[in-house]
Design an enzyme around this catalytic site. Structure first.
Site, PDB file in Angstrom:
ATOM      1  N   SER A 135      -1.206  -1.698   1.061  1.00 16.85           N
ATOM      2  CA  SER A 135      -1.354  -3.145   1.199  1.00 16.85           C
ATOM      3  C   SER A 135      -0.020  -3.775   0.814  1.00 16.85           C
ATOM      4  CB  SER A 135      -2.473  -3.618   0.272  1.00 16.85           C
ATOM      5  OG  SER A 135      -2.609  -5.011   0.329  1.00 16.85           O
ATOM      6  N   LYS A 161      -1.042  -2.514   5.852  1.00 19.76           N
ATOM      7  CA  LYS A 161      -1.833  -3.766   5.834  1.00 19.76           C
ATOM      8  C   LYS A 161      -0.939  -4.872   5.309  1.00 19.76           C
ATOM      9  CE  LYS A 161      -5.281  -5.406   2.543  1.00 19.76           C
ATOM     10  NZ  LYS A 161      -6.572  -5.106   1.880  1.00 19.76           N
ATOM     11  N   LEU A 162      -0.807  -5.932   6.091  1.00 23.90           N
ATOM     12  CA  LEU A 162       0.019  -7.067   5.668  1.00 23.90           C
ATOM     13  C   LEU A 162      -0.863  -8.190   5.159  1.00 23.90           C
ATOM     14  CD1 LEU A 162       2.573  -7.437   8.618  1.00 23.90           C
ATOM     15  CD2 LEU A 162       2.811  -6.112   6.491  1.00 23.90           C
ATOM     16  N   LYS A 163      -0.484  -8.733   4.020  1.00 22.26           N
ATOM     17  CA  LYS A 163      -1.153  -9.935   3.527  1.00 22.26           C
ATOM     18  C   LYS A 163      -0.615 -11.104   4.348  1.00 22.26           C
ATOM     19  CE  LYS A 163      -3.627  -8.422   0.060  1.00 22.26           C
ATOM     20  NZ  LYS A 163      -5.091  -8.598   0.021  1.00 22.26           N
ATOM     21  N   ASP A 189      -4.682  -9.036   6.202  1.00 20.32           N
ATOM     22  CA  ASP A 189      -5.690  -9.500   5.234  1.00 20.32           C
ATOM     23  C   ASP A 189      -5.324 -10.919   4.794  1.00 20.32           C
ATOM     24  OD1 ASP A 189      -7.577  -9.872   3.262  1.00 20.32           O
ATOM     25  OD2 ASP A 189      -6.933  -8.189   2.013  1.00 20.32           O
ATOM     26  N   ASN A 191      -7.416 -12.966   2.827  1.00 23.11           N
ATOM     27  CA  ASN A 191      -8.039 -13.393   1.566  1.00 23.11           C
ATOM     28  C   ASN A 191      -8.507 -14.849   1.625  1.00 23.11           C
ATOM     29  OD1 ASN A 191      -5.826 -11.154   0.226  1.00 23.11           O
ATOM     30  ND2 ASN A 191      -7.956 -11.060  -0.426  1.00 23.11           N
ATOM     31  N   GLU A 214      -8.820  -9.003   8.146  1.00 25.62           N
ATOM     32  CA  GLU A 214      -9.722  -8.957   6.991  1.00 25.62           C
ATOM     33  C   GLU A 214      -9.907 -10.356   6.402  1.00 25.62           C
ATOM     34  OE1 GLU A 214      -8.219  -6.011   4.267  1.00 25.62           O
ATOM     35  OE2 GLU A 214      -9.558  -6.598   2.649  1.00 25.62           O
ATOM     36  N   ASP A 239     -14.349  -8.492   3.487  1.00 21.26           N
ATOM     37  CA  ASP A 239     -14.079  -7.926   2.155  1.00 21.26           C
ATOM     38  C   ASP A 239     -14.879  -8.778   1.148  1.00 21.26           C
ATOM     39  OD1 ASP A 239     -13.039  -7.424  -0.377  1.00 21.26           O
ATOM     40  OD2 ASP A 239     -10.939  -7.525   0.173  1.00 21.26           O
ATOM     41  N   LYS A 263     -15.439  -2.053  -1.635  1.00 16.53           N
ATOM     42  CA  LYS A 263     -14.796  -1.988  -2.960  1.00 16.53           C
ATOM     43  C   LYS A 263     -15.926  -1.848  -3.962  1.00 16.53           C
ATOM     44  CE  LYS A 263     -10.839  -5.007  -2.142  1.00 16.53           C
ATOM     45  NZ  LYS A 263     -10.348  -6.392  -2.325  1.00 16.53           N
ATOM     46  N   GLY A 291      -9.009  -1.650  -2.369  1.00 11.16           N
ATOM     47  CA  GLY A 291      -8.391  -1.403  -3.671  1.00 11.16           C
ATOM     48  C   GLY A 291      -8.223  -2.699  -4.426  1.00 11.16           C
TER      49      GLY A 291
HETATM   50  O1  OSB Z   1      -8.059  -8.348  -0.649  1.00 10.92           O
HETATM   51  O2  OSB Z   1      -7.914  -6.247  -0.576  1.00 10.92           O
HETATM   52  C1  OSB Z   1      -7.693  -7.302  -1.161  1.00 10.92           C
HETATM   53  C2  OSB Z   1      -5.595  -6.654  -4.270  1.00 10.92           C
HETATM   54  C3  OSB Z   1      -6.204  -7.493  -5.170  1.00 10.92           C
HETATM   55  C4  OSB Z   1      -7.250  -8.283  -4.769  1.00 10.92           C
HETATM   56  C5  OSB Z   1      -7.688  -8.225  -3.448  1.00 10.92           C
HETATM   57  C6  OSB Z   1      -7.101  -7.368  -2.542  1.00 10.92           C
HETATM   58  C7  OSB Z   1      -6.009  -6.600  -2.953  1.00 10.92           C
HETATM   59  C8  OSB Z   1      -5.260  -5.724  -2.057  1.00 10.92           C
HETATM   60  C9  OSB Z   1      -4.517  -4.576  -2.665  1.00 10.92           C
HETATM   61  O3  OSB Z   1      -5.150  -5.909  -0.871  1.00 10.92           O
HETATM   62  C10 OSB Z   1      -5.278  -3.326  -2.564  1.00 10.92           C
HETATM   63  C11 OSB Z   1      -4.665  -2.209  -3.363  1.00 10.92           C
HETATM   64  O4  OSB Z   1      -3.632  -1.690  -2.944  1.00 10.92           O
HETATM   65  O5  OSB Z   1      -5.199  -1.839  -4.427  1.00 10.92           O
HETATM   66 MG    MG Z   2      -9.008  -7.893   1.141  1.00 15.35          MG
END
Ligand code: OSB
Ligand code: MG
Length: 373
Positions: A135, A161-163, A189, A191, A214, A239, A263, A291
């Site tokens: 990520s 995976k790009l935020k 992702d 969020n 995501e 998620d 998760k 994660g």
């Molecule tokens: O949205 O998946 C998520 C980390 C913290 C909170 C939410 C997320 C994440 C990650 C990192 O995307 C996942 C990892 O590498 O542990």
């Molecule tokens: Mg996520």
């Protein structure tokens, strides 16, 4: 088993580089570790709650508080506690799934150590190695992003995976797709950073052949995810929204999600994770293991879960070095080589199969540990 004590450790571990999402920029992972002593063995687990209530309503000090005030007393007064009974014994508390998941995992670790069974063996692992993705946080600029991504590609990761967030989406995705070529798995992702008004804009991601997008919208809003899934070609993956097997079934049946990120902390534990996995297999919905910047303690259990047969996409199960210069366990997670490049080996020892470095837990403690009996 009789649960004799529960010790809570709040620690802070520096990250190797800042991790930025649409909701926060972190430079340190503040986390809660749970250490249980039972009549049979000891167990350790990691609570995935973050320092602040920004990804979910749970956060480290809130999890500590609900464990001390409600969850631990209920478990400590029970005459028989197993991983299978932690859920029923704590069901009177609404929500607080991350706190409950950590207790269940610590009890499960103790129980499996006592019987000599690994997490993978107990959960139903069918492979010895799991495919790993990484990520990648939001970067200050494109050059920094491309440098970081090429580093991960060189390390062997099997998926990027790009935020993303409004203002950091099409251009970084285009640039990374150019860099890694058309075939490497790439996903994004958000969020929860977008709204229904962004549906047409998110459709502009379709040409980049993404594995999935995501959680673009807020967690309670299943309907807008349905609308997006109908409007674009990129598969939609939930998620934050998926907090239980019931919500997973609803989201699948309504067409809000064609892939699910599992998760264990978010859904209340490894047992609920297996139930969601089984539901997804029955509905032919691919799953992958998410994660939460875990140390080796949580990562070991996640890697075991990711070895179940429905986990057909690489997870956010990166190597320890993705986040930490020094992991909290004696067996840090290192990517394999040769045919196992971009994979992690599923631990085989009893319980999580890893040994917590109690010296580091002490060195990185933020407050004195608290023992509940
Ligand atoms: O949205 O998946 C998520 C980390 C913290 C909170 C939410 C997320 C994440 C990650 C990192 O995307 C996942 C990892 O590498 O542990
Ligand atoms: Mg996520």
């Amino acid at each position: 088993m009789k649960l004799e004590s529960i010790t809570l450790h709040r620690v802070a571990m520096p990250l190797v580089r800042p991790f930025e999402t649409s909701f926060a920029r972190q430079t340190t992972r503040v986390l809660l570790l749970v250490h249980v002593r039972t009549s049979e063995a000891e167990g350790w687990a990691e609570c995935v709650a973050m320092e602040g209530p920004l990804y979910s309503s749970e956060y480290v000090e809130g999890a500590e508080h609900v464990i001390r005030s409600y969850l631990a007393p209920a478990l400590l007064k029970a005459t028989d506690v197993t991983a299978e009974t932690v859920g029923p014994l704590t069901a009177f508390v609404v929500g607080h799934r991350m706190a409950k998941a950590a207790l269940e995992a610590a009890v499960l670790d103790a129980q499996l150590r006592a019987s000599g069974v690994s997490f993978g063996g107990y959960l139903g692992a069918v492979t010895d190695w799991v495919d790993c993705g990484v990520s990648v946080g939001i970067s200050p600029d494109l050059d920094t992003l491309l440098d970081e991504v090429s580093g991960y590609v060189d390390e062997g990761y099997r998926r990027i995976k790009l935020k993303i967030k409004p203002g950091w989406d099409l251009i970084p995705v285009y640039a990374v797709r150019e860099l890694i070529g058309p075939d490497m798995l790439l996903q994004v992702d958000a969020n929860t950073a977008y709204s229904a008004a962004d549906i047409a804009h998110l459709g502009r991601l379709d040409p980049f052949n993404l594995v999935l997008i995501e959680q673009p919208f807020v967690e309670e809003d299943i309907a807008t995810h349905v609308a997006l899934a109908r409007a674009i070609e990129t598969p939609v993956c939930l998620d934050e929204s998926i907090v239980s097997v019931g919500v997973a079934l609803d989201a699948i049946e309504r067409g809000a999600t064609s892939v699910i990120n599992i998760k264990p902390g978010r859904v209340g534990g490894y047992l609920e994770s297996v139930r969601i996995h089984d539901l997804c297999v029955a509905h032919e919905v691919p799953v992958w293991c998410g994660g939460m910047l875990e140390t080796g303690v949580g990562r070991a259990a996640n890697v075991a879960l990711a070895a179940l047969p429905g986990f057909i996409l690489p997870g956010d199960t990166s190597a320890s070095s993705r986040y930490f210069a020094e992991d909290l366990v004696e067996e840090p997670f290192v990517l394999g080589t040769g045919e196992h490049a971009g994979q992690l080996a599923v631990p085989t020892g009893p319980g999580t199969g890893v040994t917590v470095r109690e010296d580091l837990v002490r060195d990185w403690a933020l407050v004195a540990p608290v023992t509940l009996r």
